[in-house]
Each structure stands twice: as C-alpha cells, then as structure tokens.
Design an enzyme around this catalytic site. Structure first.
Site, PDB file in Angstrom:
ATOM      1  CB  SER A  34       2.718  -4.734 -10.206  1.00 25.23           C
ATOM      2  OG  SER A  34       3.873  -4.631  -9.546  1.00 25.23           O
TER       3      SER A  34
ATOM      4  CG  HIS B 171       1.559  -8.386  -5.763  1.00 23.15           C
ATOM      5  ND1 HIS B 171       0.458  -7.494  -6.105  1.00 23.15           N
ATOM      6  CD2 HIS B 171       2.515  -7.401  -6.000  1.00 23.15           C
ATOM      7  CE1 HIS B 171       0.649  -6.291  -6.184  1.00 23.15           C
ATOM      8  NE2 HIS B 171       1.954  -6.137  -6.499  1.00 23.15           N
TER       9      HIS B 171
ATOM     10  CD  GLU C 299      -3.042  -8.735  -4.627  1.00 24.87           C
ATOM     11  OE1 GLU C 299      -4.086  -8.788  -4.689  1.00 24.87           O
ATOM     12  OE2 GLU C 299      -2.083  -8.359  -5.289  1.00 24.87           O
TER      13      GLU C 299
ATOM     14  CG  ASN D 218      -1.335  -3.383  -8.311  1.00 29.11           C
ATOM     15  OD1 ASN D 218      -1.346  -2.634  -7.413  1.00 29.11           O
ATOM     16  ND2 ASN D 218      -0.279  -3.976  -8.649  1.00 29.11           N
TER      17      ASN D 218
HETATM   18  N1  3HC Z   1      10.612   0.983   4.921  1.00 35.24           N
HETATM   19  C1  3HC Z   1      10.660   0.766   6.069  1.00 35.24           C
HETATM   20  N2  3HC Z   1       9.712   1.285   7.002  1.00 35.24           N
HETATM   21  C2  3HC Z   1       9.285   2.378   6.538  1.00 35.24           C
HETATM   22  C3  3HC Z   1       9.346   2.906   5.235  1.00 35.24           C
HETATM   23  C4  3HC Z   1      10.226   2.102   4.280  1.00 35.24           C
HETATM   24  N3  3HC Z   1      10.119   2.562   3.314  1.00 35.24           N
HETATM   25  N4  3HC Z   1       8.610   4.041   5.446  1.00 35.24           N
HETATM   26  C5  3HC Z   1       8.103   4.202   6.444  1.00 35.24           C
HETATM   27  N5  3HC Z   1       8.444   3.183   7.182  1.00 35.24           N
HETATM   28  C6  3HC Z   1       8.176   3.239   8.687  1.00 35.24           C
HETATM   29  C7  3HC Z   1       8.617   4.282   9.470  1.00 35.24           C
HETATM   30  O1  3HC Z   1       9.961   3.825   9.970  1.00 35.24           O
HETATM   31  C8  3HC Z   1       7.486   4.094  10.864  1.00 35.24           C
HETATM   32  O2  3HC Z   1       7.955   2.996  11.462  1.00 35.24           O
HETATM   33  P1  3HC Z   1       7.486   3.203  13.014  1.00 35.24           P
HETATM   34  O3  3HC Z   1       6.005   3.306  13.221  1.00 35.24           O
HETATM   35  O4  3HC Z   1       8.204   1.923  13.742  1.00 35.24           O
HETATM   36  O5  3HC Z   1       8.500   4.343  13.587  1.00 35.24           O
HETATM   37  C9  3HC Z   1       6.213   3.803   9.828  1.00 35.24           C
HETATM   38  O6  3HC Z   1       6.554   3.062   8.657  1.00 35.24           O
HETATM   39  C10 3HC Z   1       5.490   4.892   9.717  1.00 35.24           C
HETATM   40  O7  3HC Z   1       6.290   6.049   9.084  1.00 35.24           O
HETATM   41  P2  3HC Z   1       6.265   7.460   8.788  1.00 35.24           P
HETATM   42  O8  3HC Z   1       5.990   8.018  10.425  1.00 35.24           O
HETATM   43  O9  3HC Z   1       7.715   7.883   8.452  1.00 35.24           O
HETATM   44  O10 3HC Z   1       4.917   8.001   7.955  1.00 35.24           O
HETATM   45  P3  3HC Z   1       3.645   7.560   7.739  1.00 35.24           P
HETATM   46  O11 3HC Z   1       2.853   7.350   9.024  1.00 35.24           O
HETATM   47  O12 3HC Z   1       3.162   8.775   6.803  1.00 35.24           O
HETATM   48  O13 3HC Z   1       3.489   6.124   7.031  1.00 35.24           O
HETATM   49  C11 3HC Z   1       3.378   4.885   5.091  1.00 35.24           C
HETATM   50  C12 3HC Z   1       4.287   6.077   5.587  1.00 35.24           C
HETATM   51  C13 3HC Z   1       3.833   3.598   5.710  1.00 35.24           C
HETATM   52  C14 3HC Z   1       4.340   4.783   3.645  1.00 35.24           C
HETATM   53  C15 3HC Z   1       2.134   5.352   4.798  1.00 35.24           C
HETATM   54  O14 3HC Z   1       1.989   6.847   4.308  1.00 35.24           O
HETATM   55  C16 3HC Z   1       1.139   4.460   4.005  1.00 35.24           C
HETATM   56  O15 3HC Z   1       0.748   3.475   4.218  1.00 35.24           O
HETATM   57  N6  3HC Z   1       0.901   4.955   2.760  1.00 35.24           N
HETATM   58  C17 3HC Z   1       0.330   4.074   1.632  1.00 35.24           C
HETATM   59  C18 3HC Z   1       1.196   3.110   0.979  1.00 35.24           C
HETATM   60  C19 3HC Z   1       0.557   2.126   0.198  1.00 35.24           C
HETATM   61  O16 3HC Z   1      -0.582   2.220  -0.160  1.00 35.24           O
HETATM   62  N7  3HC Z   1       1.233   1.128  -0.433  1.00 35.24           N
HETATM   63  C20 3HC Z   1       0.818   0.381  -1.609  1.00 35.24           C
HETATM   64  C21 3HC Z   1       1.445   0.765  -3.000  1.00 35.24           C
HETATM   65  S1  3HC Z   1       0.608  -0.192  -4.162  1.00 35.24           S
HETATM   66  C22 3HC Z   1       1.997  -1.360  -4.181  1.00 35.24           C
HETATM   67  O17 3HC Z   1       2.644  -1.294  -3.485  1.00 35.24           O
HETATM   68  C23 3HC Z   1       1.354  -2.561  -5.212  1.00 35.24           C
HETATM   69  C24 3HC Z   1       2.571  -2.322  -6.396  1.00 35.24           C
HETATM   70  O18 3HC Z   1       2.271  -3.596  -7.143  1.00 35.24           O
HETATM   71  C25 3HC Z   1       2.320  -1.203  -7.136  1.00 35.24           C
END
Ligand code: 3HC
Length: 283
Positions: free
Chosen positions: A119, A140, A152, A190
């Site tokens: 990251s 990434h 990325e 990030n």
């Molecule tokens: N694994 C697989 N699928 C998942 C999951 C997981 N951990 N979490 C949620 N899902 C799927 C669900 O099964 C659902 O699928 P479907 O539409 O086919 O039924 C879909 O995602 C939507 O999930 P939910 O309805 O349970 O919940 P939300 O609509 O609230 O979505 C979320 C959850 C996708 C996590 C959404 O809140 C989101 O996009 N959050 C922001 C995440 C983000 O910003 N990530 C980046 C973080 S930074 C990073 O990763 C970089 C690193 O270097 C730090």
C-alpha cells in the site's frame, strides 16, 4: 508471456481476495502463508465469501466448487516454483517483503513476473532484493478485492515494458480497471486517501464534530459509500497508521503525521473491524 499459474503470498484480507478473484478468472492459484492456521483461516474466508454468493443465487454451486478446486494452499515457498506471476500481499514490512522475494527469486524460473500489493512502500526498494528488477511491478488492489474495481499498476525505473504490459493485461483479465501510477510511496489512491482519513480523525480528536456527524457528512454530502471513520475501521487502524508512518518517513509532511488519537488506539489494540472495536464497536 501467457500467465496460467499465479502464486499469491499472504492469505489475509487482501491476499485471500486476490487469490479468490484470480481463481474466479480461471487461473490456478497457489497461496502461501507462514503457518497452517493462517492458511486455514484465509481459505475458509474465501469459501465463506463464495458460499454467500451461491446462497444469493449469484454463483452456481458447481462454479464455487471449480473455483475452490483451482486454489491450493501451502506454507512452503518452494511450492510457488511453477508460478508465472507471483503477487505478494503479506504484512506491510519492508524487511519481510525483501526476505520473501529474495527466497522466491531463488525458486521461480526466469520468466516469472513478481508483483507487490504494498500500500505504501516504493516498489523499487523491494525489487532491488531480487535479480529481476526488470520483471518486477506493483499491483495494488483495494479492499474488498472481489468488489472493488480498481488495480493500480506501478512501474519502477527498472520495470520492463513487457512486464508492465503483462501485469496490466493480467489485472484487466480479472475484470478490473487499471490506472498507472509512478513508483512513489502512496501511488495515486493512498496518497490522497490517507491525509483525508487522518483529517477526519483530527476533526474527531479536536471535537469539531461527532464521529456519526463526520461519517454522515461524507456519506450524504459527497455520496461516499462509507464515512471516513467507518472506512478507517474497515482498512484497519494499525494498517492505516503503518502506511502513514511510511509516508511521513518519505515526505516529512505534517499531513502524514499520525494523529495522537490514532496512535493511542493502535497502542490499545483497537484496530477497527478486525479486532472488534475501533471508532465503532463491532462486538
Ligand atoms: N468480500 C466479497 N464481497 C463483499 C465483501 C467482501 N469482503 N463485502 C461486501 N461484499 C459484496 C456483498 O456480498 C454485496 O454483493 P452483491 O451486491 O453481489 O450482493 C456487495 O459487496 C455490497 O455489499 P453490502 O450490501 O453488504 O454492503 P454495501 O453496499 O455497504 O457495500 C462495501 C460494502 C462494498 C464495502 C462498500 O461499503 C464500499 O465500497 N466501501 C468503501 C470501500 C473502500 O473504500 N475500499 C478501499 C479501502 S482503501 C484500500 O483498500 C487500500 C489499501 O491499500 C489500504
């Protein structure tokens, strides 16, 4: 060069997600973990994820079985010897990463491309531990890997055109959209995300707004799927702090200095969702 076999080092949140999407795209995947219990936990999480999709009627049971059949776990580095591409997603520790790639360099054939999912660490610092810096790139992914569309692709000053093109085509074959980023700590996402999350924590720390209002502000005011404090818990407060510390070391800018509240929460073992408590309680 055709990629058929993918090695994934690390089967935590990111490694497990990467292994899953690779297997879903038809690749044979060998997943490496340090200990059997971590492997069992990671593979169990993949099976649970797929089972959820089956239960929702979004994935046929036979397809789930086929995907799981393409994933093999191991705790021995040498088992990654047949990989055409190795993606590393272990802890965010430069020494651990260079040690691992040093070992992989000795067992993988010359054509194997190495990629790190770091990251925050500049890729060249990890690539330099191998004899193949030209076949070394950053890939990434974002959490949760099966859902987030972006990868990325990071090219170092030594990455060859062929390995960048190969890694980009590979990421796209997983159904991901790619962007290219320079090999500088934080890449694109990030570099922007961490100061934003830190600013939200400082806002809470100085009492400018409640945690709920900070999160609701960004969810309803900007249409972000999660507010910044919920997202910080989701990323993991220990991970967020470790990433920020690497940025601070690299850029010496105040915006990358961890807020005191974050450091204290990490010291207290409040890591967010994964530990059950962070800015919110997940008990
Ligand atoms: N694994 C697989 N699928 C998942 C999951 C997981 N951990 N979490 C949620 N899902 C799927 C669900 O099964 C659902 O699928 P479907 O539409 O086919 O039924 C879909 O995602 C939507 O999930 P939910 O309805 O349970 O919940 P939300 O609509 O609230 O979505 C979320 C959850 C996708 C996590 C959404 O809140 C989101 O996009 N959050 C922001 C995440 C983000 O910003 N990530 C980046 C973080 S930074 C990073 O990763 C970089 C690193 O270097 C730090």
């Amino acid at each position: 060069m055709e990629i058929r076999n993918v090695g994934v080092a690390g089967c935590g949140l990111m490694g497990g997600g990467i292994a899953q999407v690779c297997a879903q795209a038809g690749y044979r995947v060998m997943v490496l973990e340090m200990e059997q219990r971590f492997l069992d936990k990671g593979l169990g999480a993949i099976a649970k994820n797929l089972a959820r999709a089956v239960a929702k009627g979004k994935l046929p049971q036979a397809e789930m079985d086929a995907v799981l059949g393409r994933i093999t776990g191991t705790t021995v580095v040498v088992d990654l010897r047949d990989s055409d591409l190795v993606i590393e997603a272990i802890i965010e520790n430069p020494q651990a990463k260079t040690d691992l790639f040093g070992a992989l360099d000795g067992v993988c054939p010359a054509h194997t491309v190495f990629a790190s999912n770091t990251s925050s660490i500049p890729i060249i610092e990890i690539a330099a531990a191998t004899q193949r810096p030209d076949r070394f790139v950053g890939l990434h992914f974002f959490n949760p890997v099966p859902v987030m569309q972006l990868v990325e692709v990071i090219r170092t000053i030594q990455s060859s055109d062929a390995s960048v093109a190969n890694a980009t085509a590979f990421a796209q074959s997983l159904g991901k959209k790619t962007i290219q980023a320079k090999d500088r700590a934080g890449f694109v996402v990030n570099f922007l995300l961490v100061p934003y999350l830190y600013e939200a924590i400082r806002m809470l720390e100085t009492g400018m707004a409640s945690r709920e209002d900070i999160d609701t502000g960004m969810v309803l005011g900007c249409n972000y799927p999660m507010g910044p404090l919920t997202l910080a818990d989701y990323v993991g407060l220990d991970t967020l702090c470790a990433i920020g510390d690497i940025f601070f070391e690299a850029f010496r800018e105040a915006r990358y200095a961890a807020p005191l509240l974050l450091r204290q929460m990490v010291a207290a073992g409040l890591y967010g969702r994964k530990s059950g408590k962070g800015f919110y309680d997940y008990g």
